[in-house]
Write a protein that holds these residues in place. Structure first.
Motif, mmCIF file in Angstrom:
data_model
loop_
_atom_site.group_PDB
_atom_site.id
_atom_site.type_symbol
_atom_site.label_atom_id
_atom_site.label_comp_id
_atom_site.label_asym_id
_atom_site.label_seq_id
_atom_site.Cartn_x
_atom_site.Cartn_y
_atom_site.Cartn_z
ATOM 1 N N TYR A 30 -75.308 25.624 25.889
ATOM 2 C CA TYR A 30 -75.126 24.936 24.796
ATOM 3 C C TYR A 30 -76.682 24.263 24.317
ATOM 4 O O TYR A 30 -77.129 23.408 24.948
ATOM 5 N N VAL A 31 -76.738 24.411 23.005
ATOM 6 C CA VAL A 31 -77.520 23.072 22.846
ATOM 7 C C VAL A 31 -76.423 21.904 22.232
ATOM 8 O O VAL A 31 -75.291 21.493 21.572
ATOM 9 N N ALA A 41 -75.101 17.929 20.284
ATOM 10 C CA ALA A 41 -74.701 18.111 18.675
ATOM 11 C C ALA A 41 -75.580 17.857 17.872
ATOM 12 O O ALA A 41 -76.249 18.031 17.255
ATOM 13 N N HIS A 80 -77.154 26.236 15.630
ATOM 14 C CA HIS A 80 -77.404 26.321 17.142
ATOM 15 C C HIS A 80 -77.457 27.562 18.475
ATOM 16 O O HIS A 80 -78.286 27.537 18.902
ATOM 17 N N SER A 125 -68.216 23.778 11.459
ATOM 18 C CA SER A 125 -68.939 22.937 10.576
ATOM 19 C C SER A 125 -70.312 23.072 10.681
ATOM 20 O O SER A 125 -70.137 22.674 12.537
ATOM 21 N N LEU A 126 -71.894 22.809 10.913
ATOM 22 C CA LEU A 126 -72.671 22.741 10.854
ATOM 23 C C LEU A 126 -73.318 23.648 12.912
ATOM 24 O O LEU A 126 -73.184 22.921 13.679
ATOM 25 N N PHE A 127 -72.941 25.054 12.608
ATOM 26 C CA PHE A 127 -72.690 24.774 14.219
ATOM 27 C C PHE A 127 -73.652 26.279 14.670
ATOM 28 O O PHE A 127 -74.124 26.210 15.558
ATOM 29 N N ASP A 162 -65.409 23.089 21.785
ATOM 30 C CA ASP A 162 -66.359 22.353 22.418
ATOM 31 C C ASP A 162 -67.355 23.039 23.378
ATOM 32 O O ASP A 162 -66.484 22.601 24.459
ATOM 33 N N ALA A 163 -68.211 22.572 23.611
ATOM 34 C CA ALA A 163 -68.753 23.360 25.129
ATOM 35 C C ALA A 163 -69.705 21.900 25.820
ATOM 36 O O ALA A 163 -69.354 22.183 26.932
ATOM 37 N N ASP A 164 -69.625 20.748 25.094
ATOM 38 C CA ASP A 164 -69.383 19.695 25.313
ATOM 39 C C ASP A 164 -68.385 18.826 26.168
ATOM 40 O O ASP A 164 -68.481 18.152 25.094
ATOM 41 N N GLY A 178 -67.396 19.127 18.202
ATOM 42 C CA GLY A 178 -68.530 17.717 18.179
ATOM 43 C C GLY A 178 -67.843 16.902 18.275
ATOM 44 O O GLY A 178 -66.720 17.231 19.284
ATOM 45 N N ALA A 182 -64.484 24.987 25.810
ATOM 46 C CA ALA A 182 -65.069 26.576 25.613
ATOM 47 C C ALA A 182 -66.113 26.632 25.067
ATOM 48 O O ALA A 182 -66.854 25.616 24.267
ATOM 49 N N SER A 234 -68.025 29.517 22.792
ATOM 50 C CA SER A 234 -68.344 30.307 21.661
ATOM 51 C C SER A 234 -67.237 31.688 21.853
ATOM 52 O O SER A 234 -66.939 32.244 21.200
ATOM 53 N N TYR A 273 -74.633 10.456 16.431
ATOM 54 C CA TYR A 273 -73.988 12.063 15.824
ATOM 55 C C TYR A 273 -73.575 11.496 14.603
ATOM 56 O O TYR A 273 -73.640 11.890 13.530
ATOM 57 N N LYS A 303 -67.498 18.803 3.622
ATOM 58 C CA LYS A 303 -65.685 19.236 5.146
ATOM 59 C C LYS A 303 -63.865 19.229 3.836
ATOM 60 O O LYS A 303 -64.187 19.736 4.367
ATOM 61 N N ALA A 324 -66.731 24.649 18.180
ATOM 62 C CA ALA A 324 -67.380 23.845 17.844
ATOM 63 C C ALA A 324 -67.409 22.881 17.297
ATOM 64 O O ALA A 324 -67.995 22.087 17.031
HETATM 65 C C1 LIG Z 1 -74.449 19.613 15.524
HETATM 66 S S1 LIG Z 1 -72.795 19.803 16.205
HETATM 67 C C2 LIG Z 1 -71.626 20.330 15.167
HETATM 68 C C3 LIG Z 1 -70.123 19.211 15.503
HETATM 69 C C4 LIG Z 1 -68.760 20.078 14.392
HETATM 70 N N1 LIG Z 1 -68.824 21.171 14.088
HETATM 71 C C5 LIG Z 1 -69.559 18.853 13.496
HETATM 72 O O1 LIG Z 1 -69.192 19.802 11.699
HETATM 73 O O2 LIG Z 1 -70.088 17.922 12.814
HETATM 74 C C6 LIG Z 1 -72.858 21.420 17.021
HETATM 75 C C7 LIG Z 1 -71.868 21.333 18.612
HETATM 76 O O3 LIG Z 1 -71.788 22.628 18.749
HETATM 77 C C8 LIG Z 1 -71.092 22.122 20.134
HETATM 78 N N2 LIG Z 1 -71.777 23.993 20.534
HETATM 79 C C9 LIG Z 1 -72.879 24.592 20.499
HETATM 80 N N3 LIG Z 1 -73.321 25.361 21.730
HETATM 81 C C10 LIG Z 1 -72.033 25.685 21.626
HETATM 82 C C11 LIG Z 1 -71.239 26.896 22.179
HETATM 83 N N4 LIG Z 1 -71.828 28.320 22.496
HETATM 84 N N5 LIG Z 1 -69.489 27.006 22.595
HETATM 85 C C12 LIG Z 1 -69.002 25.813 21.642
HETATM 86 N N6 LIG Z 1 -69.972 24.819 21.540
HETATM 87 C C13 LIG Z 1 -70.632 24.831 21.669
HETATM 88 C C14 LIG Z 1 -72.580 21.437 20.437
HETATM 89 O O4 LIG Z 1 -71.972 20.874 21.874
HETATM 90 C C15 LIG Z 1 -71.888 20.913 19.036
HETATM 91 O O5 LIG Z 1 -70.461 19.508 18.869
#
Ligand SMILES: C[S@@+](CC[C@H](N)C(=O)[O-])C[C@H]1O[C@@H](n2cnc3c(N)ncnc32)[C@H](O)[C@@H]1O
Length: 220
Positions: free
Chosen positions: A9-10, A12, A126, A121-123, A78-80, A57, A103, A105, A22, A36, A55
């Motif tokens: 994963y990348v 946030a 990535h 959102s915002l996912f 979220d992965a992180d 965040g 977990a 996604s 963030y 949102k 995801a």
């Molecule tokens: C830009 S942030 C968005 C967070 C939140 N949804 C928001 O609207 O502020 C993207 C999030 O995706 C998570 N993420 C990235 N790749 C992922 C994956 N494969 N599975 C789950 N989470 C992941 C990152 O850890 C990060 O928290």
């Protein structure tokens, strides 16, 4: 020579050291509260429903969903692990009862047809194209028949200025994964996974480009 494993994963904001900033950055620059809140309204969450924030965040959307519909069961995945612990502290501070689970996604720890709503959102920007496809199929799997997906993410630019501003996000998050969004590929992505009534519902101009809200239905 053995290659290091692909990161799964990348973070946030692209780098772990930026994660503590963030909420301040997103809150100040993306019209977060506006888009949102509209996304939550479009999801029309009812009492007793199971809702997944994919995801999640720092948990802002997860918390706002629960505050909007206190009788829904709301889970953020979220992965992180470090961002999940920030999210848990925020929920505790806000006195909001939601669950956060680690977990990926494309491999969600839930049975078939578990959720009434998946919101994100915002996912998607990535993810590589392959992971966008895997994730969309996984979301389809965990939704109940007749249930809906609601996504807010960077979309096709509504004018040249929006396209220019989006270059900043592309520099930060990578050109390959973000190009799918700006090329308008999210709608066909959702349709190819089996969703129907896939629509772009609304767009917002932001300092980083065009934010688009989508919805899709898993047919019953
Ligand atoms: C830009 S942030 C968005 C967070 C939140 N949804 C928001 O609207 O502020 C993207 C999030 O995706 C998570 N993420 C990235 N790749 C992922 C994956 N494969 N599975 C789950 N989470 C992941 C990152 O850890 C990060 O928290």
């Amino acid at each position: 020579m053995q290659q290091p494993p692909e990161p799964d994963y990348v973070p946030a904001l692209g780098y772990h050291w930026l994660t503590p900033y963030y909420d301040a950055v997103v809150g100040a620059t993306t019209r977060e509260r506006t888009f949102k809140k509209v996304l939550i309204k479009q999801a029309r969450i009812e009492p007793g429903q199971q809702v997944l924030d994919l995801a999640s965040g720092t948990g802002t959307l997860t918390i706002w969903i629960k505050q909007h519909q206190p009788q829904a069961t709301v889970t953020g995945v979220d992965a992180d692990p470090s961002i999940l612990s920030l999210a848990s502290s925020k929920a505790l501070k806000a006195n909001v009862s939601v669950q956060f689970i680690r977990a990926l996604s494309h491999s969600l720890p839930y049975p078939v047809a578990h959720f009434d709503r998946v919101v994100s959102s915002l996912f998607f920007h990535h993810l590589s194209w392959e992971d966008k496809v895997r994730t969309t199929h996984e979301v389809f799997r965990v939704l109940k028949p007749g249930a809906t997906l609601h996504v807010a993410d960077w979309g096709q630019a509504t004018n040249v200025l929006m396209r220019g501003l989006f270059l900043f996000i592309q520099l930060l998050d990578g050109f390959k994964s973000t190009q799918d969004n700006v090329a308008g590929k999210l709608i066909p992505l959702f349709e190819e996974a089996g969703f129907v009534e896939v629509k772009q519902r609304q767009t917002f101009t932001t300092v980083y480009g065009t934010m688009a809200l989508y919805s899709a239905v898993k047919s019953s």
